[in-house]
Enzyme design. Structure first.
Site, mmCIF file in Angstrom:
data_model
loop_
_atom_site.group_PDB
_atom_site.id
_atom_site.type_symbol
_atom_site.label_atom_id
_atom_site.label_comp_id
_atom_site.label_asym_id
_atom_site.label_seq_id
_atom_site.Cartn_x
_atom_site.Cartn_y
_atom_site.Cartn_z
ATOM 1 N N SER A 130 0.910 -1.213 -0.013
ATOM 2 C CA SER A 130 -0.019 0.006 -0.001
ATOM 3 C C SER A 130 0.920 1.271 0.005
ATOM 4 O O SER A 130 0.541 2.289 -0.311
ATOM 5 C CB SER A 130 -0.961 0.136 1.093
ATOM 6 O OG SER A 130 -0.152 -0.114 2.380
ATOM 7 N N ASP A 138 5.593 -7.102 2.292
ATOM 8 C CA ASP A 138 4.718 -7.537 1.180
ATOM 9 C C ASP A 138 5.636 -7.946 -0.144
ATOM 10 O O ASP A 138 6.337 -6.917 -0.390
ATOM 11 C CB ASP A 138 3.770 -6.441 0.823
ATOM 12 C CG ASP A 138 2.186 -6.672 1.311
ATOM 13 O OD1 ASP A 138 1.988 -7.764 1.637
ATOM 14 O OD2 ASP A 138 1.395 -5.674 1.107
ATOM 15 N N GLU A 171 -8.940 -9.834 3.770
ATOM 16 C CA GLU A 171 -9.346 -8.469 3.392
ATOM 17 C C GLU A 171 -10.777 -8.296 2.888
ATOM 18 O O GLU A 171 -11.020 -9.024 1.931
ATOM 19 C CB GLU A 171 -8.363 -7.752 2.505
ATOM 20 C CG GLU A 171 -8.632 -6.127 2.219
ATOM 21 C CD GLU A 171 -7.333 -5.723 1.698
ATOM 22 O OE1 GLU A 171 -6.307 -6.051 1.623
ATOM 23 O OE2 GLU A 171 -7.703 -4.305 1.345
HETATM 24 O O1 KIV Z 1 -0.369 -3.258 1.726
HETATM 25 C C1 KIV Z 1 -1.242 -3.235 2.781
HETATM 26 O O2 KIV Z 1 -1.220 -2.296 3.224
HETATM 27 C C2 KIV Z 1 -2.086 -4.548 3.269
HETATM 28 C C3 KIV Z 1 -3.037 -4.260 4.362
HETATM 29 C C4 KIV Z 1 -3.913 -3.546 3.646
HETATM 30 C C5 KIV Z 1 -3.333 -5.638 4.733
HETATM 31 O O3 KIV Z 1 -1.630 -5.508 2.450
#
Ligand code: KIV
Length: 272
Positions: free
Chosen positions: A53, A91, A190
Site C-alpha cells: 500500500s 509484502d 481483506e
Molecule cells: O499493503 C497493505 O497495506 C496490506 C494491508 C491492507 C493488509 O496488504
C-alpha cells in the site's frame, strides 16, 4: 531473526501462534519508514507490515501494482532499523512471485538478506501455492493474503467486498486450508463478510488477521496513515480513524508559514 536488544522479547511467528491458542488478539499496522516504524513499535504493536500500500500512500499511485522490489526493499530496510520488538512482515510486490516459483524464491531471498525482516506476505491461494512452498522450503516464514487482493484489481475491476457468493467463499476457504497445510504462519483476510472470516479463523490453527473482515478473527490490521487521519480521501466502512493528524499538520504548517512571512520566526532565542 536478528536480536538487537536481549532485554526485549521479540514477537515471533511462534508467539503469534501461542497468542491465537490463548485467545489473545493480535494487533497489526503498516509502516513504511524508520520514524513511523519506531513510533508504532514503541506503542506496543505486535506486527508491523511494510505493505505494498506504500505504492498508494507513499508514492501516490492509484494501485499497488507499480511499486518495485527495489523500492519495497528500500522501505523495509528503513522500517527494520526502527523496530525492536514487533514482527516485521514485508509484502512481496506485484510481479516478484507470481508465475515462476524460482523467481519468487530469488525475490524472497533478496528481501530477507537485504532488509533483515521476519516474514513475507503474498497475495493468493492455489494460483501461487508453488511459490509459497518454495519460499517456505528456504526457511522463510510466509503470511498469506486472501479476499480482496489489491494486486489483482485489474482482474476484478473494483475494490468491493469479496467472497459474497458461495463459489468464491468456498474457494477462499479451500485456499486458506491450502496455505495452512503448506506451512504459512498466518493469513490476512481483506474485505470479506464477517461470518465467513470467523469461520476461516475457527477452522485454521494459524492466526487469521482481518481488515474489513469483522471481529471474529484473531487480529486486526489497518493502514497507519488511514487510521491516524494523515490520509482523508479513503473512508471505507471498516476504517476507524483514531486521530486527525492531517488537520493538526495543516494548522502547524499554516502557523509556521505565517510566522516566517511576518518575521516572527526565528526569534532572538532561536538564532546564534
Ligand atoms: O499493503 C497493505 O497495506 C496490506 C494491508 C491492507 C493488509 O496488504
Amino acid at each position: 531473526m536478528s536480536i538487537h536488544n536481549e532485554n526485549i522479547r521479540r514477537v515471533t511467528t511462534q508467539r503469534l501462534m501461542e497468542m491465537k491458542k490463548r485467545g489473545e488478539k493480535i494487533s497489526m499496522l503498516t509502516a513504511y519508514d524508520y520514524t513511523m516504524g519506531n513510533i508504532v513499535d514503541n506503542a506496543g504493536i505486535d506486527i508491523i507490515l511494510v505493505g505494498d500500500s506504500a505504492s498508494n500512500v507513499m508514492c501516490g499511485h492509484t494501485t499497488t501494482l507499480p511499486i518495485t522490489l527495489d523500492q519495497m526493499i528500500f522501505l523495509a530496510k528503513s522500517v527494520v532499523r526502527g523496530v525492536k520488538r514487533a514482527l516485521v512482515v514485508v509484502d512481496m510486490p506485484f510481479g516478484s512471485y507470481q508465475g515462476n516459483s524460482k523467481e519468487a524464491l530469488a525475490s524472497a531471498i533478496r528481501i530477507m538478506k537485504e532488509t533483515h525482516c521476519d516474514c513475507l506476505k503474498l497475495e493468493g491461494g492455489e494460483e501461487i501455492i508453488e511459490s509459497v512452498k518454495r519460499i517456505l522450503s528456504a526457511g522463510i516464514p510466509v503470511m498469506g493474503h486472501l479476499g480482496l487482493m489489491p494486486q489483482s484489481i485489474n482482474k476484478y475491476g473494483s475494490y468491493t467486498v469479496r467472497a459474497q457468493k458461495e463459489a468464491e467463499a468456498e474457494k477462499l476457504m479451500r485456499d486458506a486450508h491450502l496455505l495452512e497445510e503448506a506451512g504459512c504462519s498466518g493469513i490476512v483476510l481483506e474485505k470479506i463478510p464477517a461470518k465467513l472470516a470467523k469461520q476461516v479463523a475457527s477452522e485454521l490453527t494459524i492466526p487469521v488477521i482481518g481488515i474489513g473482515a469483522g471481529n471474529g478473527v484473531d487480529g486486526q490490521v489497518l493502514v497507519l496513515h488511514d487510521m491516524i487521519g494523515l490520509t482523508q480521501d479513503f473512508s471505507p466502512r471498516f476504517l476507524r480513524r483514531y486521530a486527525n493528524l492531517q488537520e493538526i499538520m495543516n494548522e502547524a504548517i499554516e502557523h509556521y508559514v505565517a510566522d516566517v512571512k511576518s518575521g516572527d520566526f526565528p526569534s532572538d532565542m532561536e538564532q546564534y
